[in-house]
Motif scaffolding. Sequence first.
Motif, PDB file in Angstrom:
ATOM      1  N   THR A   1      34.615  34.746  25.133  1.00 42.50           N
ATOM      2  CA  THR A   1      34.225  34.100  23.884  1.00 42.50           C
ATOM      3  C   THR A   1      32.920  34.690  23.360  1.00 42.50           C
ATOM      4  O   THR A   1      32.801  35.041  22.172  1.00 42.50           O
ATOM      5  CB  THR A   1      34.057  32.587  24.089  1.00 42.50           C
ATOM      6  N   GLY A   2      31.940  34.808  24.246  1.00 42.46           N
ATOM      7  CA  GLY A   2      30.660  35.391  23.840  1.00 42.46           C
ATOM      8  C   GLY A   2      30.801  36.819  23.373  1.00 42.46           C
ATOM      9  O   GLY A   2      30.193  37.226  22.381  1.00 42.46           O
ATOM     10  N   ALA A   3      31.619  37.593  24.078  1.00 46.09           N
ATOM     11  CA  ALA A   3      31.812  38.998  23.714  1.00 46.09           C
ATOM     12  C   ALA A   3      32.452  39.126  22.334  1.00 46.09           C
ATOM     13  O   ALA A   3      32.035  39.939  21.505  1.00 46.09           O
ATOM     14  CB  ALA A   3      32.675  39.692  24.767  1.00 46.09           C
ATOM     15  N   ILE A   4      33.478  38.313  22.075  1.00 39.03           N
ATOM     16  CA  ILE A   4      34.172  38.379  20.782  1.00 39.03           C
ATOM     17  C   ILE A   4      33.245  37.978  19.637  1.00 39.03           C
ATOM     18  O   ILE A   4      33.136  38.678  18.620  1.00 39.03           O
ATOM     19  CB  ILE A   4      35.416  37.469  20.794  1.00 39.03           C
ATOM     20  N   LEU A   5      32.540  36.867  19.802  1.00 30.74           N
ATOM     21  CA  LEU A   5      31.692  36.372  18.723  1.00 30.74           C
ATOM     22  C   LEU A   5      30.502  37.296  18.455  1.00 30.74           C
ATOM     23  O   LEU A   5      30.174  37.580  17.294  1.00 30.74           O
ATOM     24  CB  LEU A   5      31.203  34.965  19.050  1.00 30.74           C
ATOM     25  N   LEU A   6      29.874  37.790  19.507  1.00 27.01           N
ATOM     26  CA  LEU A   6      28.765  38.717  19.303  1.00 27.01           C
ATOM     27  C   LEU A   6      29.253  40.010  18.674  1.00 27.01           C
ATOM     28  O   LEU A   6      28.572  40.610  17.834  1.00 27.01           O
ATOM     29  CB  LEU A   6      28.059  39.004  20.633  1.00 27.01           C
ATOM     30  N   GLY A   7      30.454  40.439  19.084  1.00 29.64           N
ATOM     31  CA  GLY A   7      31.019  41.637  18.483  1.00 29.64           C
ATOM     32  C   GLY A   7      31.248  41.467  16.999  1.00 29.64           C
ATOM     33  O   GLY A   7      30.951  42.361  16.192  1.00 29.64           O
ATOM     34  N   MET A   8      31.762  40.303  16.600  1.00 37.09           N
ATOM     35  CA  MET A   8      31.997  40.029  15.179  1.00 37.09           C
ATOM     36  C   MET A   8      30.687  39.980  14.396  1.00 37.09           C
ATOM     37  O   MET A   8      30.608  40.465  13.262  1.00 37.09           O
ATOM     38  CB  MET A   8      32.735  38.695  15.032  1.00 37.09           C
ATOM     39  N   LEU A   9      29.664  39.405  14.994  1.00 38.54           N
ATOM     40  CA  LEU A   9      28.390  39.269  14.297  1.00 38.54           C
ATOM     41  C   LEU A   9      27.641  40.597  14.200  1.00 38.54           C
ATOM     42  O   LEU A   9      26.949  40.863  13.217  1.00 38.54           O
ATOM     43  CB  LEU A   9      27.514  38.235  15.010  1.00 38.54           C
ATOM     44  N   LEU A  10      27.770  41.436  15.225  1.00 42.61           N
ATOM     45  CA  LEU A  10      27.015  42.688  15.260  1.00 42.61           C
ATOM     46  C   LEU A  10      27.753  43.848  14.614  1.00 42.61           C
ATOM     47  O   LEU A  10      27.147  44.882  14.332  1.00 42.61           O
ATOM     48  CB  LEU A  10      26.686  43.053  16.718  1.00 42.61           C
TER      49      LEU A  10
ATOM     50  N   ASP B   1      44.569  32.833  36.858  1.00 45.97           N
ATOM     51  CA  ASP B   1      43.545  32.025  36.194  1.00 45.97           C
ATOM     52  C   ASP B   1      42.675  32.903  35.296  1.00 45.97           C
ATOM     53  O   ASP B   1      42.301  32.510  34.193  1.00 45.97           O
ATOM     54  CB  ASP B   1      42.632  31.345  37.221  1.00 45.97           C
ATOM     55  N   VAL B   2      42.345  34.086  35.819  1.00 47.59           N
ATOM     56  CA  VAL B   2      41.505  35.022  35.069  1.00 47.59           C
ATOM     57  C   VAL B   2      42.242  35.521  33.829  1.00 47.59           C
ATOM     58  O   VAL B   2      41.688  35.569  32.726  1.00 47.59           O
ATOM     59  CB  VAL B   2      41.093  36.204  35.972  1.00 47.59           C
ATOM     60  N   VAL B   3      43.509  35.880  34.009  1.00 47.94           N
ATOM     61  CA  VAL B   3      44.315  36.316  32.867  1.00 47.94           C
ATOM     62  C   VAL B   3      44.404  35.199  31.833  1.00 47.94           C
ATOM     63  O   VAL B   3      44.311  35.434  30.622  1.00 47.94           O
ATOM     64  CB  VAL B   3      45.723  36.741  33.329  1.00 47.94           C
ATOM     65  N   GLY B   4      44.550  33.977  32.315  1.00 48.62           N
ATOM     66  CA  GLY B   4      44.590  32.833  31.414  1.00 48.62           C
ATOM     67  C   GLY B   4      43.301  32.680  30.621  1.00 48.62           C
ATOM     68  O   GLY B   4      43.323  32.326  29.442  1.00 48.62           O
ATOM     69  N   GLY B   5      42.157  32.927  31.251  1.00 49.85           N
ATOM     70  CA  GLY B   5      40.874  32.855  30.555  1.00 49.85           C
ATOM     71  C   GLY B   5      40.770  33.887  29.448  1.00 49.85           C
ATOM     72  O   GLY B   5      40.285  33.591  28.350  1.00 49.85           O
ATOM     73  N   TRP B   6      41.214  35.116  29.734  1.00 49.89           N
ATOM     74  CA  TRP B   6      41.205  36.165  28.704  1.00 49.89           C
ATOM     75  C   TRP B   6      42.104  35.789  27.527  1.00 49.89           C
ATOM     76  O   TRP B   6      41.706  35.881  26.374  1.00 49.89           O
ATOM     77  CB  TRP B   6      41.664  37.494  29.301  1.00 49.89           C
ATOM     78  N   LEU B   7      43.334  35.381  27.859  1.00 48.97           N
ATOM     79  CA  LEU B   7      44.295  35.035  26.812  1.00 48.97           C
ATOM     80  C   LEU B   7      43.807  33.861  25.975  1.00 48.97           C
ATOM     81  O   LEU B   7      43.956  33.845  24.744  1.00 48.97           O
ATOM     82  CB  LEU B   7      45.650  34.699  27.436  1.00 48.97           C
ATOM     83  N   CYS B   8      43.217  32.879  26.638  1.00 49.25           N
ATOM     84  CA  CYS B   8      42.749  31.681  25.945  1.00 49.25           C
ATOM     85  C   CYS B   8      41.673  32.027  24.917  1.00 49.25           C
ATOM     86  O   CYS B   8      41.700  31.552  23.781  1.00 49.25           O
ATOM     87  CB  CYS B   8      42.208  30.688  26.968  1.00 49.25           C
ATOM     88  N   ALA B   9      40.737  32.863  25.299  1.00 50.06           N
ATOM     89  CA  ALA B   9      39.652  33.228  24.387  1.00 50.06           C
ATOM     90  C   ALA B   9      40.172  34.010  23.187  1.00 50.06           C
ATOM     91  O   ALA B   9      39.821  33.723  22.039  1.00 50.06           O
ATOM     92  CB  ALA B   9      38.594  34.043  25.130  1.00 50.06           C
ATOM     93  N   VAL B  10      41.016  34.999  23.442  1.00 55.58           N
ATOM     94  CA  VAL B  10      41.520  35.834  22.339  1.00 55.58           C
ATOM     95  C   VAL B  10      42.459  35.037  21.439  1.00 55.58           C
ATOM     96  O   VAL B  10      42.531  35.267  20.234  1.00 55.58           O
ATOM     97  CB  VAL B  10      42.228  37.084  22.887  1.00 55.58           C
ATOM     98  N   ALA B  11      43.179  34.068  22.013  1.00 53.06           N
ATOM     99  CA  ALA B  11      44.104  33.261  21.217  1.00 53.06           C
ATOM    100  C   ALA B  11      43.370  32.242  20.353  1.00 53.06           C
ATOM    101  O   ALA B  11      43.823  31.930  19.248  1.00 53.06           O
ATOM    102  CB  ALA B  11      45.091  32.546  22.134  1.00 53.06           C
ATOM    103  N   LEU B  12      42.228  31.735  20.810  1.00 56.98           N
ATOM    104  CA  LEU B  12      41.575  30.621  20.126  1.00 56.98           C
ATOM    105  C   LEU B  12      40.359  31.000  19.289  1.00 56.98           C
ATOM    106  O   LEU B  12      40.160  30.472  18.196  1.00 56.98           O
ATOM    107  CB  LEU B  12      41.151  29.570  21.154  1.00 56.98           C
ATOM    108  N   VAL B  13      39.534  31.906  19.793  1.00 57.01           N
ATOM    109  CA  VAL B  13      38.239  32.145  19.153  1.00 57.01           C
ATOM    110  C   VAL B  13      38.339  32.823  17.780  1.00 57.01           C
ATOM    111  O   VAL B  13      37.755  32.327  16.810  1.00 57.01           O
ATOM    112  CB  VAL B  13      37.314  32.943  20.096  1.00 57.01           C
TER     113      VAL B  13
END
Length: 227
Positions: A138-147, A185-197
């Motif tokens: 989530t942090g990586a995606i949002l910071l990437g969008m802002l920067l 669980d880790v794959v689920g975390g990646w998918l969850c962030a990209v699907a929602l954020v």
Amino acid sequence: MRTDGRWWWYVSAACGLALAALTFAVETSWGPLATLDTSLNTRWYAFGRQHDAWIAVWKVVTHAGSSAFALAVWLIAALVLIRRGRRREVLVVSLAVLASQFVFRALRLAVHRPRPPAFFVTVEPPSFPSSHTMAATTGAILLGMLLWPSARGFLARSALVTAMIGWSCLVGVSRAMLCVHWPSDVVGGWLCAVALVPPAYALATRYLATPATPRRERGPGSRAMAP
């Protein structure tokens, strides 16, 4: 890196479908997935027991996905945005994080999956999806969008994308190497962030957008008239 492009919605939709399928497999204890999770977890735990330095490195890396680290990064980013007069984006990103976290935590409580039986760091259940992985991605995606608008040129944007992917991947891998999460669980975390954020960010941006100011009409050789 714009969230109003169709490709973002396609990627998020694909990750959402993959997350739904993975959640169903986890909830129903699908045999092939359970076997793969157990096999990989057992191998990584056995390797870690024999290599203390390996585990020590991953214990350091995994802090980059902690709530405290993510909050510190966000506070720094918020201060920079405010100083640059981009206050609305602080609100937009905050709402995007809250919306994605709400869905994430609801999913976690609904599945309530137990953690692996042997681990190198003591944590509380539930296990699916990985919260550290979700936070880092989530942090990586949002910071990437802002920067992204500030990153000029191929090298700058390549470095930004590499940092985003590296942060997300390293934190996710650390959770599996420390055996506090099953690999799925880790794959689920990646998918969850990209699907929602990205959708949450795009929707928040759309509904919080500042209305465009009507342009004043000018006549030939005349001054602009006040509305």
